[in-house]
Design a protein around this motif. Structure first.
Motif, PDB file in Angstrom:
ATOM      1  N   LYS A  95     -27.695 -23.698 -38.660  1.00 23.78           N
ATOM      2  CA  LYS A  95     -27.399 -25.250 -38.422  1.00 23.78           C
ATOM      3  C   LYS A  95     -28.586 -26.081 -38.474  1.00 23.78           C
ATOM      4  O   LYS A  95     -28.578 -27.037 -39.514  1.00 23.78           O
ATOM      5  CB  LYS A  95     -26.439 -25.466 -37.338  1.00 23.78           C
ATOM      6  CG  LYS A  95     -26.010 -27.104 -37.343  1.00 23.78           C
ATOM      7  CD  LYS A  95     -24.772 -27.179 -36.274  1.00 23.78           C
ATOM      8  CE  LYS A  95     -24.305 -28.442 -36.343  1.00 23.78           C
ATOM      9  NZ  LYS A  95     -23.254 -28.704 -35.309  1.00 23.78           N
ATOM     10  N   VAL A 118     -33.651 -19.834 -40.574  1.00 29.60           N
ATOM     11  CA  VAL A 118     -32.274 -19.304 -39.984  1.00 29.60           C
ATOM     12  C   VAL A 118     -32.545 -18.459 -38.916  1.00 29.60           C
ATOM     13  O   VAL A 118     -31.972 -18.462 -37.864  1.00 29.60           O
ATOM     14  CB  VAL A 118     -31.384 -18.633 -41.131  1.00 29.60           C
ATOM     15  CG1 VAL A 118     -29.981 -17.883 -40.721  1.00 29.60           C
ATOM     16  CG2 VAL A 118     -30.746 -19.588 -42.314  1.00 29.60           C
ATOM     17  N   GLY A 167     -32.153 -21.117 -36.111  1.00 29.76           N
ATOM     18  CA  GLY A 167     -30.700 -21.339 -36.287  1.00 29.76           C
ATOM     19  C   GLY A 167     -30.374 -21.621 -37.663  1.00 29.76           C
ATOM     20  O   GLY A 167     -31.014 -22.539 -38.202  1.00 29.76           O
ATOM     21  N   THR A 216     -16.594 -23.697 -39.593  1.00 29.50           N
ATOM     22  CA  THR A 216     -17.934 -23.637 -39.885  1.00 29.50           C
ATOM     23  C   THR A 216     -17.845 -22.903 -41.414  1.00 29.50           C
ATOM     24  O   THR A 216     -18.750 -23.146 -42.356  1.00 29.50           O
ATOM     25  CB  THR A 216     -18.355 -22.477 -38.957  1.00 29.50           C
ATOM     26  OG1 THR A 216     -18.649 -22.974 -37.721  1.00 29.50           O
ATOM     27  CG2 THR A 216     -19.961 -22.027 -39.446  1.00 29.50           C
ATOM     28  N   ASP A 246     -23.482 -22.511 -34.747  1.00 26.21           N
ATOM     29  CA  ASP A 246     -23.945 -21.300 -35.159  1.00 26.21           C
ATOM     30  C   ASP A 246     -22.915 -20.188 -34.220  1.00 26.21           C
ATOM     31  O   ASP A 246     -22.586 -20.542 -33.042  1.00 26.21           O
ATOM     32  CB  ASP A 246     -25.392 -21.077 -34.474  1.00 26.21           C
ATOM     33  CG  ASP A 246     -26.527 -21.795 -35.383  1.00 26.21           C
ATOM     34  OD1 ASP A 246     -25.927 -21.991 -36.744  1.00 26.21           O
ATOM     35  OD2 ASP A 246     -27.158 -22.659 -34.992  1.00 26.21           O
ATOM     36  N   GLN A 295     -24.566 -18.216 -42.117  1.00 26.16           N
ATOM     37  CA  GLN A 295     -23.934 -18.768 -40.994  1.00 26.16           C
ATOM     38  C   GLN A 295     -22.344 -18.756 -41.072  1.00 26.16           C
ATOM     39  O   GLN A 295     -21.856 -18.414 -40.246  1.00 26.16           O
ATOM     40  CB  GLN A 295     -24.069 -20.446 -41.338  1.00 26.16           C
ATOM     41  CG  GLN A 295     -23.302 -21.165 -40.231  1.00 26.16           C
ATOM     42  CD  GLN A 295     -23.932 -22.707 -39.904  1.00 26.16           C
ATOM     43  OE1 GLN A 295     -24.301 -23.194 -40.977  1.00 26.16           O
ATOM     44  NE2 GLN A 295     -23.804 -22.985 -38.867  1.00 26.16           N
TER      45      GLN A 295
END
Length: 425
Positions: A83, A77, A81, A14, A196, A132
């Protein structure tokens, strides 16, 4: 603090995906800057000649939309989320790039403004990539993680190095094709690599509109917004306008240099190289500025960096007429603006540690607005006076206002929150 911990303490795929997403997004966000001359010539060949104000507007739109969209994506976000928000924004960027490519030389100025707005979603990636990546890692690694995820400023250097040459070989629209293909590649990587953070790793604390309004009532929010509007706004504004400025001011000198030293007859490519050199200074020295601020204190560091920028801007507007000296001055301006960015964000977490997510959005927005204002000011200066001295004087005056602001707040900061902040103020 070791890099090896990043692979065990959080989710390294990530972090890598966030870095790639932000780095390539920053490259796309500032893509119009190094292509401004080529696009202007293409429009002129089809009967539409851009005046300085229209050219500045085209370059300013991605910066302006990116500034405002940072706050919008910050809400995304929290709501959907990181992603999903990133992939949605990236899809809009990809669509904008391919639209610019397929329309090519037949594109109109108004269509270009729409494409420029779409590229603003790339600039807003800052509000997605950093949270993130940060959500996966413990507090002791946040500085390293956010520094790596946010090292995307170097993307604009890549623009200036490669975009003019690609445009020379295959046309300016080919740069949009390259950007679209790379953005699609990043999109696919992001799907498979980014995740996430689960609830056991990160507990979401969704931001509400009221949280923003509460911070906007705090006068320190406005001071930090001013300082970042000068530092990051100056960096991204000059970066986006750099090629236009160099082509309008030193075209003959760059042409001679290209022929004599680089065996490069295309002055627009040479301008890209010199632009990349100056922008590189600001891009890589941001963490250096943060380190200096840790040692000297953020206030004293901003005095030094802003003072240097104001003096250099006045110097460039008055006595600098030699091309090589001008490049040195521009290099130093960008270097000091980059270090000032680091110094501002040495102070912000100490003052607003519990509200960093919101403050990143607000201050980041202010930075984009500052860049928009600078681009428009330089365009106005060229149109009104056929030169840039007035634009540099105005920028120096704004920097001077920021210096006065630092003088007004430093004692209060050092005797209130600075006492328990944990770092040098």
């Amino acid at each position: 603090m070791k890099f090896g911990e990043l692979k065990t303490a959080g989710h390294f795929p990530t972090l890598l995906a966030a870095f790639l997403y932000f780095d390539f997004s920053f490259m796309v966000w500032t893509m119009l800057g190094p292509l401004a001359t080529e696009i202007s010539e293409s429009l002129a060949a089809h009967g539409f000649t851009l005046d300085p104000s229209q050219k500045a507007t085209l370059l300013a739109i991605p910066i302006l939309s990116g500034a405002i969209l940072r706050i919008l994506l910050g809400f995304g976000v929290d709501k959907f989320g990181a992603k999903k928000t990133a992939l949605t924004a990236q899809a809009i960027v990809i669509a904008s790039l391919f639209y610019g490519y397929f329309r090519g030389e037949n594109i109109t100025y108004n269509e270009l403004l729409l494409v420029a707005f779409g590229l603003g979603f790339a600039g807003a990636s800052f509000a997605v990539a950093l949270p993130q990546a940060g959500q996966w890692y413990p507090p002791r690694l946040q500085g390293l993680v956010l520094g790596l995820a946010g090292a995307g400023n170097i993307g604009v250097v890549l623009d200036f190095l490669f975009a003019p040459k690609i445009a020379e070989l295959w046309g300016w629209q080919a740069v949009f094709l390259v950007g679209g293909v790379l953005s699609t590649f990043i999109f696919i990587l992001y799907i498979f690599m980014a995740k996430d953070a689960p609830a056991e790793v990160y507990k979401p604390n969704p931001k509400k509109l009221g949280d923003y309004l509460k911070l906007l009532r705090d006068k320190d929010t406005w001071w930090f917004s001013l300082f970042y509007a000068v530092s990051f706004g100056g960096f991204v504004g000059f970066a986006n306008y750099m090629k236009v400025y160099l082509m309008n001011t030193y075209q003959a000198d760059m042409s001679a240099f290209g022929l004599e030293y680089l065996n490069e007859p295309n002055v627009k490519v040479v301008a890209g190289y010199f632009g990349a050199l100056c922008i590189f200074a600001g891009a890589v020295l941001r963490p250096v500025g943060g380190g200096i601020a840790d040692k000297l204190g953020g206030v004293k560091s901003l005095y030094i960096f802003f003072g240097a920028v104001a003096a250099l801007a006045i110097l460039n507007a008055t006595v600098v007429h030699n091309f090589y000296l001008a490049i040195v001055v521009l290099f130093l301006i960008m270097a000091n603006l980059g270090m000032a960015n680091g110094a501002v964000f040495q102070l912000v977490p100490q003052r607003f540690g519990k509200d960093m997510g919101i403050m990143t959005g607000i201050v980041g927005c202010a930075g984009g607005l500052g860049g928009t204002a600078l681009i428009k000011t330089l365009g106005w200066s060229k149109g009104a006076f056929d030169g840039y001295a007035a634009g540099f004087f105005i920028f120096a005056a704004v920097v001077a206002v920021a210096l006065i602001g630092i003088s007004l707040v430093k004692t209060r900061w050092r005797t209130t929150w600075g006492v328990t902040a944990g770092g040098r103020i």
